[in-house]
Design an enzyme around this catalytic site. Sequence first.
Site, PDB file in Angstrom:
ATOM      1  N   CYS A  19       0.832  -1.202   0.000  1.00 22.55           N
ATOM      2  CA  CYS A  19       0.000   0.000   0.000  1.00 22.55           C
ATOM      3  C   CYS A  19       0.866   1.252   0.000  1.00 22.55           C
ATOM      4  CB  CYS A  19      -0.920   0.017   1.211  1.00 22.55           C
ATOM      5  SG  CYS A  19      -0.025   0.223   2.767  1.00 22.55           S
TER       6      CYS A  19
ATOM      7  N   ASP B  19      12.131  30.774 -27.967  1.00 22.41           N
ATOM      8  CA  ASP B  19      13.291  31.287 -28.682  1.00 22.41           C
ATOM      9  C   ASP B  19      12.907  31.325 -30.168  1.00 22.41           C
ATOM     10  OD1 ASP B  19      16.029  31.959 -29.235  1.00 22.41           O
ATOM     11  OD2 ASP B  19      16.311  29.882 -29.871  1.00 22.41           O
TER      12      ASP B  19
END
Length: 754
Positions: free
Chosen positions: A23, A439
Amino acid sequence: MSKFKDVNTSSKAQELIIEGASCASCVSKIEIALKNSAGVDNAEMNFALRTVLVTGRVDVNSLIKTIEAIGYNAKSANDTSDEQLLDEKEVADKKYYGRLMTQVWLALGLGVPLMIYSIAGGPMTVETTLERTIWLFIGLLCAAIMYFAGKHFYIGAWKSFVNHSANMDTLIALGTGTAWIYSMVVVFFPMALPEMARHVYFEATAMIIGLINLGLALEVKARGRTSEAIKRLIGLQAKTARVVRDNKEIDIAIEQVLLNDIVRVRPGEKIPVDGIVMQGHTSIDESMLTGEPMPVEKVAEDEIVAGSLNKSGSILFKATRVGKDTALAQIINMVKRAQNSKPPIGRLADAIAAYFVPVIMITAIVSALVWLNFGPQPALAFAVVSATTVLIIACPCALGLATPMSVMVGVGKAAEAGVLIRNGEALQTASKITAMILDKTGTITEGAPKVTDVIIANNVYTEKYILTVAASIESGSEHPLAQAIVDSAIEQGIEPEKVSDFHAIAGYGVKAIFNGQQLLFGNQKLMLKNRVALNGFVAKAQDLANEAKTPMYLAIDNKLAAIISVSDPIKADSAAAIKRLQANGIRVVMLTGDNRATAKAVAKKVGIKEVFAEVLPEDKANKVAELQAQGEIVGMTGDGINDAPALALANVGFAIGTGTDVAIESADITLMRGSLHGLADAIAVSKATLRNIKQNLFGAFIYNIAGVPLAAGLLYPFFGILLNPVIAGAAMAFSSLTVVSNANRLRFFKPQEH
């Protein structure tokens, strides 16, 4: 494509296969224990695959001892290939599934008849000697079921107890154990209990063990589908290669290919290793790497990559990267690491799970005490039922699976689209991006510019001499504009010559000595800085810039000699991709070191309104910080070395895969194809994955939050309803299956390009 190598060279990664983790609290316990070990930098467990990735300077045997010390088993996965690992996992999962289903049938074989008997009105109480004998026999059968079908829960609970912790096994063991012990007390000492409390719960113990095992089995079955992306990538690898040795072509195993081997690839075959074409001409399908469906033409000196498919011609190539150094091997490694890593929302779930089990145990005790002190008769029976139901319904299996299942599928989907996500944090943050900085060169444009104009400033020099000078000074530069000038000169039969005292001036240009002449080559700022008179040529440069051409000034001995303009074509799909980003409410900004006029001309063509031009490399990061200060979650996309600081500072850095190694290593996400559609795809996958994680967590948390009060008996005073432990067991088991199934829905997600 060495650009995919791990940036952190100071520590090594170890992968371990964990056994016994059940778990989310197990995940937290294992990670904390490993992180606290000497020499460990980080540890991230993938609960869905039951593996843990540990980075640091530490011996694998000491890691295994650390895990064993806290009650789990582990083995190293380092010496196992990805293919072997997946094959072993598949075999192990099949065995585990088979074992679980056997346990399911054993437990339900007893539990279902008892449940039917109970529902049909059969007495579940102990009154007579005959009833005591029958129920004693059933109790012993139930004990056998607990041993053969539920032993793993009790062993896990004991290991956790010894290590002063608690997990899912603790809750199941306490719940089923309490129900069985209470029932056996009823069988042996019925007279010691009030008549109404002489009720046995053997069916609950057997049914809970059976249903939880069924949930685990179904989870294992569904979990197998989440590693499909890795399987597909591994499937791209060729098994053999045809190498030329002693003037003979021989077929050998892929593992035996050496660096600099000459390899033959015929039409229809996969490229076995990375290399450079030596002879031949072909077209290669690189869609497995880039997501780009169109084949790419390859001739001598072109790079080719392992896993891509040779479509037409026969070629000979030299192996430049083999084994785990190939681009494909490193992509597989990057995808695996990203699938192992957790986004912040996942780490929050793990932290909650660590406290969840102890809180539930306290809740179960408080619930039992309330029933004992304030409940109706039989108070003891009600107390046992409520405590057992609280323990069972609260098991946090679904909580532990909620994040890793979605991350595994999401990262795999992104890889299929040619988007490589480095870590879970980037996956989550990409969904929140509000501003995207792009860019220009190589990102919005092709990054392969061409010389369009050579304007001579006086009659002293010829165009050929100007190109010779410009090509000579730029021959040592890796900048795309410089390469365009060199390529243009070579096309005209001009060979670049040597220069001396070469200096690159970031954000301005370059200077050098050529044949005794002082050269300056760059933008207007470079000319002004060196007091070069530009006369009326600024207007001519401006006209060129207005046409989206980049004008560069060449000065010889501090006098303007010429303007050379270079144009970098805009990528065919840049405008459409930018429109997609804007349609998602993302503020798109262009950032470039190029001159303002050229930048504005390109921005206008692709639909960008905000432009920062003539930005020095060190200022690119400042622009990122500036937008962040305005409250924006900033994505930065670039492909050059000068973009690296900005990529690293951005909330999420996106590198164009065709760019430089430095840019890619600074980024969080790599777009394998040059298209900006990869940005929109990455964000779409990120949003879909995060949405899926939230659905899973919501389901798990709401289920626990709503289920625990019902299990404790909240509805009993009002409606006389008390949740049966068997229903709690079924609901808890199937909640895990729901989470896994929901995560697998992501496999069918497709980003929309329009």
